[in-house]
Structures are given as structure tokens and as C-alpha cells.
Write an enzyme that holds these catalytic residues in place. Structure first.
Site, PDB file in Angstrom:
ATOM      1  N   CYS A 272      -5.932   4.809  26.566  1.00 63.32           N
ATOM      2  CA  CYS A 272      -5.627   5.679  27.710  1.00 63.32           C
ATOM      3  C   CYS A 272      -5.682   4.969  29.054  1.00 63.32           C
ATOM      4  O   CYS A 272      -4.673   4.843  29.747  1.00 63.32           O
ATOM      5  CB  CYS A 272      -6.577   6.878  27.713  1.00 63.32           C
ATOM      6  SG  CYS A 272      -6.305   8.035  26.349  1.00 63.32           S
ATOM      7  N   ILE A 273      -6.857   4.540  29.459  1.00 62.34           N
ATOM      8  CA  ILE A 273      -7.057   4.087  30.838  1.00 62.34           C
ATOM      9  C   ILE A 273      -6.211   2.866  31.214  1.00 62.34           C
ATOM     10  O   ILE A 273      -5.687   2.808  32.325  1.00 62.34           O
ATOM     11  CB  ILE A 273      -8.559   3.834  31.098  1.00 62.34           C
ATOM     12  CG1 ILE A 273      -9.349   5.130  30.869  1.00 62.34           C
ATOM     13  CG2 ILE A 273      -8.782   3.361  32.525  1.00 62.34           C
ATOM     14  CD1 ILE A 273     -10.834   4.975  30.986  1.00 62.34           C
TER      15      ILE A 273
END
Length: 440
Positions: A272-273
Site C-alpha cells: 500500500c504505502i
């Protein structure tokens, strides 16, 4: 909301279909089954289906015992046969959304899934997308493909978006405990999805549109990316000043308002990040808008593995050793502590950088006995984790802590090592041999 939908939901007569049985899909399956819903799990990976049927887990943070319970339940059936999509009432899409080599959104998993659903779509089904993506994906990419079925969205079938909020390895928050944001193409779609998820999740939070729900997920991860970049930059500045950034953060977080602690490291990892901010950056170009803040954060976080290698070289120089002739042991290949997930892990980049610069580099990770095939690091496929013992640890010129797994004896590691370069403050409680520790 249609009363019959509510009644079928209450009576657990709705059949749930989850496409993609990975880190997002499998926990969601477990949450629905736990609340009494019949669930069909779809995945193209035959090995996953076989393991589920054997009661075995392929995710390190989910025990075999939990999968055995799932297997023995009469409510769950894992299959590869997408022709059976027409049998379910709810279709939940949980597929990856990576980046291309040019850091642009790679939606091929979403499009291929939609193309598999479309010819099998039937009236009154609810399709929800969980995959993190840019605002507009559901309506601009997913919806048109689904409508090739001849059915009209909002009239014949319903479309919603509800982003995943999984945190693998977090014992405090399971799937069912994390509030879930829901957006719909129509008010009816939003109401149906909100009511459905409200049966299995602690709280379902409706928002005004699909785009809003898509933006919520990006905002959450961009927030983390920018704040991690900030502390990474502070770490580099404070290190030059002779200030321990970890001590600074510990003191700052005693303020009961206006401050939230984030922690530095060797770079960003996970699905994600490191990825999500670039989805918004790419989409913003369509509106002739720059995302300077987001891009600067990305540059800082992406540069961290190179910074760590430089600090490792400095530490070795202080010990009278050259990087190019040294043997290095990396502790932790997972992108975060206590999980076996190494997607986008900065440790892989460290492995690549060091292999080209040192005499030898190995890794130890209690959650990753052997590296599988990865898109960018295929040459490390099959590389095995080495054992930790006094003799093996002492044979390396430096031990580089990249992931601070909880089940590693850091006091013993420092005792046995010649030099420890700690990027995670994992050795903060070690009292003996602190002269061997170099915080990077």
C-alpha cells in the site's frame, strides 16, 4: 434499500463470492463465515485452493488451525471455477493493484477480473471492489467492462467500492474490528453494501460516492507516506547533528495533543504505502495538477536504502573495514515486523545494493525461510534464510537490522556480532555491548 435484500441478509440467505484469496480476501472470507454467511472463494492460484482444502494456511499471520476451522465449516468453498460466479449474490473483488515499471497504475488484475465476471453477471447482483486505486477507477474502468454483459449498472446490477484496511500481523485489529468505508454508484448500491458489511464489520461508514471512497483509502496511505518521509529526513539531519532521532520521537510523543509519532526506517514496504501515493499522482495529471508534496515524500522514502548502505559503509570504516570485502547479514526481509510479507520490502533493495558492493550478503528472517519469485528481484529467488547462532553471527563483519521482528534475541545478536547497524531501534533495550551498535 430494497426490503428483500435486507431480509435475505438478516437470514444469511445471501451468497457471498470473494475473488482473490490473498492478504485481503482470505480474512474477509473468514469474517463473513464467522457471521454465518455462505461464502465461495475464487482464485486462479490452484495451490491456494489445495492448501485451503487441506486446512493449511499460506499466510504467515493466519494459523493453520484457523484455516482448518474454515475448511470444516459447511459455509465455505474455495474454487478456481469462475463459471460459478453467477451462483453468488455478492461479488467482492480483492485483487492486487501494483505499479508498472514506470510507476503508473497497473489495473490489469482488475480488468481481467471484470472481464471474467461480465459474461457471467446476472441481475440484482452487487459487485464491490476492495482494491486500492485512484478515484474514478470503479466508474471509468470497472463499470464499462461489467456493462458489456448487456446489463445496466444501477438498474440491473449494483456497484460499490469499499477499500480494504488490512494490517497483517496486527493482533489488536482484525478485519471485523476495523471500520469500513463504503461508497456506491447509486444510493441503493451504497445502502446495500453498507448494510451487508455492517453485519460482519464493527462499523460500516457510508460516503457520498465511489470516488470519495476511493479517495479515502489513498488519503490514509498518503498521510502515512508523507509522515514517514518526514521522520526519515529528520533522522538523516539529526544523525549528522549527533542527536538520536528515536529519543526525540519518544519525548515528543509525550505531548497529549497535536503530535502523532511516526518512525524512521530503511524505506517503505508493503503493497500500500509505497504504491498508493503514485496512483493519485498519476490521476492528478489528468486534471493538470501537480502533487509536489507527495512526490517529494516518495523521493525521500525511495532513497532510504541508499542512505542505509552509506551508513553501513561509514560504520565499517570506523571498524577499519572496507564495504567491498565485508560479509553482511541482513536481519529481516519482511516489510514490517512479525509478518512474512516481503512485497515492496526495502530489504530486497538493500539485498540488491549490497550484493553489488560487498564480498557476501545473506539474510535471516524467521518468517521467510526461502525467497520466492519476485518481479524485480528474480535473481534472489530460492535464496534461503541462514540460521542465527553465535558462530554464524560472529562470522559476519556487520549485521544490518532492517526489520525488527519480535522473536529475535537482540541482546544475543549484539553479543555475538562484530558490528550491528540498527535501522529500526531494535537494540534500544540492549545494555551490554552498546559500543558495537551503530544506529542508521
Amino acid at each position: 434499500m430494497d426490503r428483500s435484500f435486507q431480509e435475505k441478509t438478516d437470514k444469511r440467505e445471501l451468497k457471498i463470492g470473494v475473488i482473490g484469496l490473498g492478504y485481503v480476501g482470505l480474512p474477509l472470507v473468514m469474517a463473513f463465515v464467522d457471521k454465518g454467511f455462505p461464502v465461495t472463494g475464487f482464485d486462479i492460484d490452484v495451490s491456494k485452493i489445495e492448501m485451503l482444502n487441506k486446512g493449511q494456511s499460506y499466510l504467515k499471520h493466519i494459523d493453520d488451525s484457523a484455516i482448518a476451522v474454515l475448511r470444516d465449516s459447511t459455509l465455505f468453498e474455495p474454487i478456481t471455477d469462475f463459471d460459478r460466479i453467477g451462483e453468488v449474490d455478492i461479488i467482492i473483488i480483492c485483487v492486487p493493484t501494483p505499479l508498472t515499471a514506470h510507476r503508473e497504475p497497473d489495473l490489469r488484475f482488475i480488468t481481467k477480473t471484470a472481464e471474467a465476471i461480465a459474461p457471467r453477471l446476472r441481475k440484482d447482483q452487487l459487485v464491490t471492489l476492495e482494491s486500492t486505486t485512484y478515484p474514478g477507477t470503479s466508474e471509468e474502468v470497472l463499470l464499462p467492462i461489467l456493462e458489456t454483459s448487456g446489463l445496466v449498472c444501477g438498474k440491473d446490477f449494483h456497484l460499490a467500492y469499499s477499500p480494504e484496511r488490512e494490517d497483517p500481523g496486527n493482533a489488536n485489529f482484525s478485519t471485523a474490528q476495523i471500520p469500513k468505508v463504503v461508497g456506491g454508484h447509486t444510493a441503493e448500491a451504497c445502502e446495500r453494501a453498507t448494510y451487508l458489511f455492517g453485519q460482519v464489520i464493527a462499523q460500516a461508514i457510508p460516503v457520498s460516492s465511489l470516488k470519495t471512497a476511493e479517495a479515502v483509502k489513498l488519503t490514509e496511505n498518503i498521510f502515512r507516506s508523507i509522515n514517514i518521509a518526514l521522520v526519515n529526513e529528520l533522522k538523516m539531519i539529526y544523525t549528522k547533528m549527533g542527536i538520536d532521532v528515536w529519543e526525540v520521537i519518544d519525548a515528543a510523543k509525550t505531548k497529549p495533543f497535536g503530535y502523532m509519532p511516526f518512525y524512521p526506517g530503511p524505506g517503505l514496504g508493503g503493497h500500500c504505502i509505497p504504491i498508493d501515493p503514485f496512483y493519485l499522482t498519476w490521476k492528478a495529471r489528468e486534471f493538470d495538477t501537480q502533487t509536489k508534496f507527495i512526490e517529494i515524500a516518495g523521493e525521500i522514502n525511495t532513497s532510504m536504502p541508499n542512505y542505509v548502505v552509506q551508513e553501513l559503509m561509514n560504520a565499517l570504516n570506523d571498524n577499519g573495514k572496507a564495504l567491498k570485502t565485508s560479509r553482511i547479514l541482513i536481519i529481516g526481509l519482511a516489510y514490517k515486523k512479525d509478518v512474512g510479507d516481503y512485497r515492496e520490502s526495502p530489504s530486497l533493495k538493500l539485498l540488491e545494493l549490497l550484493e553489488d558492493k560487498v564480498g557476501r550478503v545473506d539474510f535471516h528472517d524467521p518468517f521467510i525461510p526461502e525467497l520466492g519469485d519476485t518481479r524485480e528481484y528474480k535473481r534472489f529467488s530460492g535464496m534461503k534464510s541462514v540460521d542465527l547462532n553465535a558462530e554464524s553471527v560472529g562470522s559476519y563483519d556487520a549485521v544490518l537490522i532492517a526489520t525488527d521482528h519480535s522473536n529475535i534475541d537482540y541482546a544475543a545478536l549484539v553479543r555475538d556480532a562484530q558490528l550491528v547497524v540498527d535501522t529500526r531501534n531494535a537494540t534500544k533495550t540492549v545494555t551490554e555491548g552498546r559500543e558495537k551498535i551503530y544506529k542508521a
